[in-house]
Design an enzyme around this catalytic site. Structure first.
Site, PDB file in Angstrom:
ATOM      1  CG  LEU A 220     -44.360   2.827  10.580  1.00 53.96           C
ATOM      2  CD1 LEU A 220     -44.404   4.080  11.277  1.00 53.96           C
ATOM      3  CD2 LEU A 220     -45.261   2.511   8.648  1.00 53.96           C
ATOM      4  CB  CYS A 238     -40.268   2.930  16.226  1.00 57.58           C
ATOM      5  SG  CYS A 238     -38.848   2.622  16.408  1.00 57.58           S
ATOM      6  CG  HIS A 239     -44.737   4.245  15.658  1.00 62.78           C
ATOM      7  ND1 HIS A 239     -44.020   3.441  15.110  1.00 62.78           N
ATOM      8  CD2 HIS A 239     -44.936   5.487  15.420  1.00 62.78           C
ATOM      9  CE1 HIS A 239     -43.615   4.349  13.566  1.00 62.78           C
ATOM     10  NE2 HIS A 239     -44.312   5.024  14.369  1.00 62.78           N
ATOM     11  N   GLY A 240     -45.074   1.760  19.783  1.00 60.07           N
ATOM     12  CA  GLY A 240     -44.943   0.960  21.207  1.00 60.07           C
ATOM     13  C   GLY A 240     -45.835  -0.118  20.660  1.00 60.07           C
ATOM     14  N   PRO A 253     -49.422  -0.968  17.648  1.00 61.41           N
ATOM     15  CG  PRO A 253     -47.989   1.133  16.411  1.00 61.41           C
ATOM     16  CD  PRO A 253     -49.164   0.321  17.750  1.00 61.41           C
TER      17      PRO A 253
END
Length: 274
Positions: A220, A238-240, A253
């Protein structure tokens, strides 16, 4: 001006016709035997002024451009001569071509002048078109400040082995990592079949000692943290997403590896990005 002159001539013709009619009536009276009671009677000879009247009428017709309306053969109507010419077209209109010099088409004496005018006009049109095209191209090209940011020169002499430096290029962070021998061996020992976006380390670097990647997560658009994560490369909190020492995605991701920008080595310790 023509109307004023015509009116003056018309008044003169009316006066002449009045004088002639008076003279004729007086002659008619004398011929009938009427004696004048004046102390000194004299006989007044008859005067024929018809030539004079016809002369003035011909002048008036010339001023009216030889356009006569039906029932008004002499004199002017209430409208100007040009208006009456439009209302009552007449084939008797004669135009004065005395002062107009006419040449037949393709006159050899005028050929050089015609070529000069045509060539000059086309040259002007071509120059204007060229100027418009150049203006359009210049307006579409990048400005000087954008061109200055298009490339970035980095001095690599101050970067220690095993450390990462972040520089700004085109508004984005760029990670420059000076890898050790252990880092290079670890990047080449990875099984490509286990990678989400398989890519060899030799394809991602031009010099095994230096790794240059854009510091934007492919998930992202977050900025990963250097020297972090489960694989010793970068970690996006943020999202690993975890990236290895070659910038390849190993966990999380993110779908793709970190982007490798266009760069080249100017000297041994000079790097040009862009």
């Amino acid at each position: 001006m023509l109307r004023v002159a015509g009116r003056r001539l018309f008044s003169l013709s009316q006066r002449s016709s009045t004088v002639s009619s008076l003279a004729l009536s007086r002659d008619h009276t004398l011929s009938d035997g009427v004696v004048d009671s004046s102390p000194s009677p004299r006989s007044v000879p008859s005067t024929d002024l018809s030539p004079f009247a016809s002369y003035h009428r011909s002048l008036m017709r010339g001023f009216s451009s030889q356009v006569l309306t039906q029932g008004n053969e002499v004199g002017f109507g209430s409208e100007p001569a040009t208006v009456e010419a439009v209302k009552t077209p007449n084939s008797k209109i004669v135009y004065d071509n005395h002062n107009h010099e006419r040449y037949p088409p393709g006159d050899p004496s005028k050929r050089a002048f015609a070529y000069f005018v045509l060539s000059g006009g086309r040259f002007v049109y071509a120059s204007v078109l060229r100027l418009l095209v150049l203006k359009l191209i210049v307006s579409m090209s990048a400005s000087k400040d954008v061109l200055a940011l298009a490339s970035l020169e980095v001095d690599l002499g101050s970067i220690e082995p095993g450390t990462t430096v972040t520089v700004k290029w085109r508004g984005k962070p760029v990670f420059i990592r000076r890898r050790t021998e252990d880092d290079i061996k670890l990047a080449n020992s990875v099984d490509l079949g286990s990678l989400r976006d398989p890519q060899e380390d030799s394809v991602r670097v031009k010099n095994p000692e230096w790794l240059v990647v854009v510091g934007v997560c492919t998930h992202l658009g977050c900025i990963p943290l250097p020297n972090a994560g489960d694989f010793g490369g970068w970690f996006c909190p943020c999202h690993g997403s975890h990236y290895d020492i070659s910038g390849r995605i190993r966990k999380g991701p993110a779908p793709y590896n970190l982007e490798v920008p266009t760069y080249s080595f100017l000297e041994e310790n000079k790097l040009l990005i862009g």
